[in-house]
Design a protein around this motif. Structure first.
Motif, mmCIF file in Angstrom:
data_model
loop_
_atom_site.group_PDB
_atom_site.id
_atom_site.type_symbol
_atom_site.label_atom_id
_atom_site.label_comp_id
_atom_site.label_asym_id
_atom_site.label_seq_id
_atom_site.Cartn_x
_atom_site.Cartn_y
_atom_site.Cartn_z
ATOM 1 N N UNK A 102 47.264 35.241 31.843
ATOM 2 C CA UNK A 102 46.718 35.459 32.941
ATOM 3 C C UNK A 102 47.449 36.609 32.761
ATOM 4 N N UNK A 103 46.716 37.451 33.321
ATOM 5 C CA UNK A 103 47.123 39.236 33.805
ATOM 6 C C UNK A 103 47.646 39.015 35.288
ATOM 7 N N UNK A 104 46.689 38.367 36.172
ATOM 8 C CA UNK A 104 47.034 38.280 37.660
ATOM 9 C C UNK A 104 48.343 38.467 38.417
ATOM 10 N N UNK A 158 36.198 32.321 37.334
ATOM 11 C CA UNK A 158 37.505 32.633 37.072
ATOM 12 C C UNK A 158 38.018 34.250 37.396
ATOM 13 N N UNK A 159 38.851 34.483 37.753
ATOM 14 C CA UNK A 159 39.708 35.669 38.203
ATOM 15 C C UNK A 159 39.337 36.341 37.109
ATOM 16 N N UNK A 160 38.593 38.048 37.470
ATOM 17 C CA UNK A 160 38.430 38.972 35.770
ATOM 18 C C UNK A 160 39.335 39.284 35.203
ATOM 19 N N UNK A 161 41.100 38.830 35.989
ATOM 20 C CA UNK A 161 42.135 39.529 35.110
ATOM 21 C C UNK A 161 43.068 38.421 34.024
ATOM 22 N N UNK A 162 42.060 36.988 34.253
ATOM 23 C CA UNK A 162 42.262 35.653 33.335
ATOM 24 C C UNK A 162 41.521 36.077 32.067
ATOM 25 N N UNK A 167 45.186 46.509 29.130
ATOM 26 C CA UNK A 167 45.305 44.970 27.965
ATOM 27 C C UNK A 167 43.697 44.764 27.779
ATOM 28 N N UNK A 168 42.484 45.182 28.481
ATOM 29 C CA UNK A 168 41.375 45.695 28.281
ATOM 30 C C UNK A 168 41.851 46.385 27.305
ATOM 31 N N UNK A 169 42.249 48.089 26.961
ATOM 32 C CA UNK A 169 42.152 48.376 25.790
ATOM 33 C C UNK A 169 42.639 47.946 24.585
ATOM 34 N N UNK A 170 43.934 47.068 24.476
ATOM 35 C CA UNK A 170 44.023 46.038 23.501
ATOM 36 C C UNK A 170 43.293 44.790 23.175
ATOM 37 N N UNK A 171 42.848 44.504 23.592
ATOM 38 C CA UNK A 171 41.301 43.771 23.217
ATOM 39 C C UNK A 171 40.832 44.181 22.484
ATOM 40 N N UNK A 172 40.148 45.276 23.219
ATOM 41 C CA UNK A 172 39.452 45.872 22.525
ATOM 42 C C UNK A 172 39.859 46.738 21.035
ATOM 43 N N UNK A 196 31.818 49.418 28.564
ATOM 44 C CA UNK A 196 30.584 48.893 28.761
ATOM 45 C C UNK A 196 31.317 47.039 27.414
ATOM 46 N N UNK A 197 32.206 47.636 26.871
ATOM 47 C CA UNK A 197 32.874 46.036 26.774
ATOM 48 C C UNK A 197 33.918 45.718 27.546
ATOM 49 N N UNK A 198 34.175 46.112 28.301
ATOM 50 C CA UNK A 198 35.200 45.902 30.063
ATOM 51 C C UNK A 198 34.179 44.636 30.091
ATOM 52 N N UNK A 199 32.937 45.649 30.431
ATOM 53 C CA UNK A 199 32.263 44.613 31.750
ATOM 54 C C UNK A 199 32.348 42.891 30.767
ATOM 55 N N UNK A 200 31.985 42.747 29.292
ATOM 56 C CA UNK A 200 32.526 41.408 28.912
ATOM 57 C C UNK A 200 33.419 40.903 28.697
ATOM 58 N N UNK A 201 34.235 42.167 28.467
ATOM 59 C CA UNK A 201 36.281 41.371 28.804
ATOM 60 C C UNK A 201 35.645 40.812 29.563
ATOM 61 N N UNK A 202 35.851 41.127 31.648
ATOM 62 C CA UNK A 202 36.123 40.081 32.830
ATOM 63 C C UNK A 202 35.118 39.146 32.236
#
Length: 670
Positions: A633-635, A611-615, A293-298, A437-443
């Motif tokens: 909610x990916x959790x 909030x949870x990182x996977x929201x 889901x992070x790769x998708x958002x990127x 770096x992207x995932x850090x900001x996504x979370x």
């Protein structure tokens, strides 16, 4: 800007709602199935389909002989059902008669292998025979359907650069020489730019230059880099040739082609995005990625950035499993909505799939579809119906914009250069750096744009440059001005190393950024496989270290062991009212957080960690001041989200808190 810019403001002609649908290939089915397709499309809320993309052999069964009867019936049927058409030019699949007539235009791979015409894919992009045939079929289509009331969009070719892009045949070599002559004007200039004095490669005649096919050892990297630029330009020429025919014969109908933003490295999409009327993209999850889901958002954020924050089209994604990965994992219940609505949240005003009905034959018969092999009485189709209803309720989102808080630099030319052979290590992967770096900001729920290093960065309090191996003097001046004006820049390792000719800058391994960062890289010190190094403050690094000499920058973290023990690992300096931070190693997630937090604080950006990182949280903003908040909610557990607003689907107001079910999506207006 041409009058085509007006199309972007009015979106697609005749389209008054968010678009929903997919590739439709009725030619694969007997005509009695078509009526069922239309009925089920209406039931699912489909209002836009792409057709004709792979139909050249049926439309022109013999050279210059055309059969449009079946396509007339398809388009008229769709129009009668109220479904708009994205009409493809079928030039990705030349007919078998074309190959029989022109066997010499089959693409040649770098190792000399000649590609057979038994699959999909373009002919040699420099071939005049291919160009003539492509213009002919495009002209016929435009003359016949250019003013048809169902047609809202033209779709040129399909996924340029896939499955192949470069061609090393003699025709390509000749075209490459012409491209080089236009760029350099003289052999002296080319020899200087390529550094041909090395290994005695100096050219005395343009005819001596060819496409950089496989050689005894690695080829001249500047030669390879220019060939990558040439390839992107040749493919773009194929697109613009057809686009110009369509603009002339079908005025007012926008023209696009489907990008693959992060998965087709052969195209400089910053250039391409300027040539399409509407940006469109294909995205497929990587099944082996546990956080796909992070790769998708990127990918979606990069596509929106290519579109200049104008609405864009998700031209293809899958309803469930694809069929070409080593392990093709089916999507879990609710994942269709999570994937689709994440693209919507990040600026897409059209959500389309490949494809409408699952194929019974051919190479993609095991690829999922909106209407799967199991038929309409299936979980997948029920989720497609629900998604169609959700999009139907979200018309108010049309044309709203995403407001990013930070930018990440992305430059295809730098990626091409760093991907070449004989770099200091095979483990320092630029795209992996960007993803980290992207995932850090996504979370942290921080929305990100992507930008070219020479773009206007003034709107972003923070700019990250995780992998900027190649930087031009223009880019360096732009980054310096950004920091002086109050921006906060973070640069990753092995950056500012070479210029546009892949020549190392003087004054250290980071010569381009030496003055801006106020550090000099005296030597790069790659690590052994799996080797880790300790940094101050319980921090960790891997893959790469550098011997840094401070020229005035402050040390943020220091190496405690490894080849750079005792030297600075992370530095920061102030310039004007901004700061420039340099990270000389690959940081783990926790350490990267510690480095970025003070930068975000200086920029006035708050990371959301309660909030949870996977929201996943992202917003779109309407011209009327409305904000639409997507909570995905990916959790595996429900999440209580503090929010005041109204549910876009139900209209119910929240009391300051809303529950986001496990695996669920809610959209709020506030």
């Amino acid at each position: 800007m041409t009058n085509q810019s007006l199309l972007r403001e009015g979106w697609l002609p005749g389209v008054q709602a968010l678009s929903f649908g997919g590739d439709y290939n009725p030619e694969q089915w007997p005509e009695e199935v078509w009526a069922e397709d239309l009925e089920l499309m209406r039931r699912a809320g489909v209002n836009l389909v792409s057709i004709g993309i792979f139909s050249w052999g049926l439309l022109e069964p013999r050279p210059g002989e055309f059969d449009f009867g079946w396509l007339d019936r398809v388009i008229d049927g769709l129009h009668g059902a109220g479904i708009r058409v994205d009409l493809g030019t079928p030039t990705v699949v030349p007919p078998q008669w074309f190959w029989q007539q022109n066997p010499h235009v089959r693409p040649v791979m770098r190792d000399g292998t000649v590609i057979t015409p038994n699959s999909r894919g373009i002919a040699c992009p420099s071939s005049p025979e291919y160009a003539a045939a492509a213009v002919r079929i495009t002209t016929e289509l435009a003359q016949r359907y250019g003013q048809h009331p169902a047609v809202s969009l033209w779709h040129v070719h399909n996924e340029y650069g896939a499955p192949i892009s470069e061609c090393y045949c003699e025709v390509s070599s000749a075209a490459f020489r012409q491209w080089l002559q236009h760029k350099y004007q003289s052999l002296d200039a080319l020899n200087e730019a390529w550094g041909t004095a090395f290994w005695g490669q100096t050219y005395g005649d343009w005819a001596q230059i060819s496409a950089p096919a496989i050689s005894a050892t690695t080829s001249n990297p500047a030669h390879r880099l220019d060939f990558a630029r040439f390839t992107s330009d040749e493919l773009l020429g194929c697109f613009t040739r057809e686009r110009d025919v369509l603009r002339e014969l079908s005025p007012g109908i926008p023209v696009t082609t489907n990008f693959m933003a992060t998965n087709c490295p052969s195209m400089d999409l910053w250039k391409w995005a300027r040539e399409v009327d509407v940006v469109a993209n294909d995205h497929y999850l990587t099944a082996a990625d546990p956080r796909s889901q992070v790769g998708l958002a990127l990918d979606a954020d990069l596509t929106r950035s290519l579109a200049g924050n104008r609405p864009w089209i998700l031209m293809e994604h899958s309803s469930s499993a694809v069929n070409w990965q080593p392990r093709n994992l089916a999507k879990a219940p609710g994942e269709i909505a999570r994937n689709s609505l994440s693209h919507l949240a990040r600026g897409a005003d059209a959500i389309l799939f490949f494809q409408w009905r699952a194929s019974r034959r051919g190479a993609e018969k095991f690829h999922s579809a909106m209407l799967p092999h199991a038929g309409a009485d299936s979980r997948v189709f029920r989720e497609i119906e629900q998604l169609g209803a959700t999009l139907g309720d979200a018309t108010a989102l049309m044309g709203s914009k995403v407001q990013a808080q930070a930018a990440i630099l992305w430059d295809w030319e730098s990626l091409w250069a760093q991907d070449l052979e004989w770099r200091p290590t095979v483990d320092l992967l630029p795209r992996a750096q960007v993803r980290e770096y992207y995932e850090r900001l996504w979370r942290d729920k921080i929305t990100v744009d992507f930008a070219h290093p020479t773009a206007d960065l003034s709107a972003y309090p923070v700019v990250l440059a995780p992998a900027s191996y190649l930087l031009t003097p223009e880019a360096v001046a732009n980054l310096t001005a950004y920091v002086e004006a109050g921006g906060h820049l973070v640069v990753g390792p092995f950056s500012g190393v070479v210029d546009a000719d892949d020549a190392v800058y003087p004054n250290g391994w980071n010569g381009a950024l030496r003055d801006l960062l106020q550090v000099s890289v005296e030597e790069v010190l790659p690590l052994a496989a799996e080797q880790k190094v300790a940094l101050t403050g319980d921090a960790k690094g891997s893959v790469w270290t550098e011997d840094l000499l401070s020229l005035g920058a402050d040390t943020v973290l220091e190496y405690l062991d490894g080849p750079a023990a005792g030297k600075a690992a992370v530095t920061r300096r102030s310039l004007g009212s901004g700061t420039a931070t340099y990270v000389s190693t690959v940081l783990d997630h926790q350490t990267l957080t510690g480095v970025l937090d003070p930068v975000l604080a200086l920029a006035g950006i708050t990371a959301e960690r309660d909030l949870p990182w996977d929201l996943e949280l992202v917003s779109r903003h309407g011209n009327d001041g409305s904000e639409y908040v997507f909570a995905i909610n990916h959790g595996a557990a429900p999440v209580d989200l503090p929010i005041a607003g109204s549910d876009l689907q139900t209209g119910e107001s929240t009391d300051g808190s809303a529950k986001i079910p496990a695996g669920g999506v809610r959209i709020f207006r506030r």
